[in-house]
Design a protein around this motif. Structure first.
Motif, mmCIF file in Angstrom:
data_model
loop_
_atom_site.group_PDB
_atom_site.id
_atom_site.type_symbol
_atom_site.label_atom_id
_atom_site.label_comp_id
_atom_site.label_asym_id
_atom_site.label_seq_id
_atom_site.Cartn_x
_atom_site.Cartn_y
_atom_site.Cartn_z
ATOM 1 N N TYR A 66 -7.446 2.482 -6.765
ATOM 2 C CA TYR A 66 -8.882 2.306 -6.617
ATOM 3 C C TYR A 66 -9.456 3.648 -6.211
ATOM 4 N N LEU A 67 -10.331 4.183 -7.055
ATOM 5 C CA LEU A 67 -10.920 5.491 -6.785
ATOM 6 C C LEU A 67 -12.148 5.351 -5.895
ATOM 7 N N ALA A 68 -12.538 6.454 -5.270
ATOM 8 C CA ALA A 68 -13.666 6.453 -4.343
ATOM 9 C C ALA A 68 -14.974 6.053 -5.023
ATOM 10 N N ASN A 69 -15.084 6.258 -6.333
ATOM 11 C CA ASN A 69 -16.319 5.889 -7.047
ATOM 12 C C ASN A 69 -16.305 4.445 -7.537
ATOM 13 N N ALA A 114 0.849 -1.190 0.000
ATOM 14 C CA ALA A 114 0.000 0.000 0.000
ATOM 15 C C ALA A 114 0.885 1.240 0.000
ATOM 16 N N ILE A 115 0.494 2.200 -0.825
ATOM 17 C CA ILE A 115 1.225 3.464 -0.882
ATOM 18 C C ILE A 115 0.234 4.609 -0.808
ATOM 19 N N ASN A 116 0.741 5.792 -0.567
ATOM 20 C CA ASN A 116 -0.064 6.999 -0.574
ATOM 21 C C ASN A 116 -0.190 7.471 -2.019
ATOM 22 N N THR A 167 -1.779 0.804 -4.561
ATOM 23 C CA THR A 167 -0.760 -0.195 -4.241
ATOM 24 C C THR A 167 0.292 -0.207 -5.340
ATOM 25 N N GLU A 168 1.480 -0.625 -4.950
ATOM 26 C CA GLU A 168 2.517 -0.866 -5.939
ATOM 27 C C GLU A 168 2.852 -2.342 -5.872
#
Length: 149
Positions: A69-72, A28-30, A55-56
């Protein structure tokens, strides 16, 4: 002696191959850790939609790809340089700005009451899934090749 070299070579290859699986991992990345190209793509085509997670995928030789992964609910995959590889709207209409014009035009002309919900960019082709469930295949220049089953 030759057999010993072959066996040793086989073991070395096996451990290198197995090591790739052992060390390959998603992390997981920012969102601000994404490559600049990926951040620009998201800002331009998904303006105002927050990144839910990113993620990378790390391999033994470095980052292989990024998944966002977007919020929508939309999922975007990028290569190691931040170029988009796949955009999956999860049955939502995708913004058309990044889809090659020839693909947009072909879909609009031949399937007027549909829209693109998923697109994959491969080395030599594109695959576009329409809202009616059809999968269309195009060459790398965006010329229609066939309907894929």
């Amino acid at each position: 002696m030759k057999n010993l070299k072959k066996i040793t070579g086989a073991f070395v290859l096996f451990f290198l191959f197995a090591g790739g699986f052992i060390f390959a991992q998603d992390r997981a990345i920012n969102a601000n850790q994404l490559p600049k190209t990926a951040k620009n793509f998201l800002a331009l085509h998904f303006k105002g939609i927050d990144v839910g997670s990113a993620t990378e995928d790390r391999e033994i030789y470095g980052v292989d790809e990024y998944k966002v992964y977007l919020a929508n609910g939309v999922k975007v995959e990028f290569d190691s340089k931040g170029n988009w590889k796949e955009v999956d709207g999860k049955h939502q209409k995708l913004p058309y700005g990044f889809i090659p014009a020839s693909i947009r035009n072909y879909a609009a002309k031949n399937f007027p009451n549909t829209y693109v919900i998923k697109i994959e960019k491969e080395r030599w082709s594109y695959k576009a899934e329409l809202s009616n469930g059809l999968d269309l295949e195009f060459d790398r220049d965006g010329n229609f090749k066939r309907i894929d089953d």
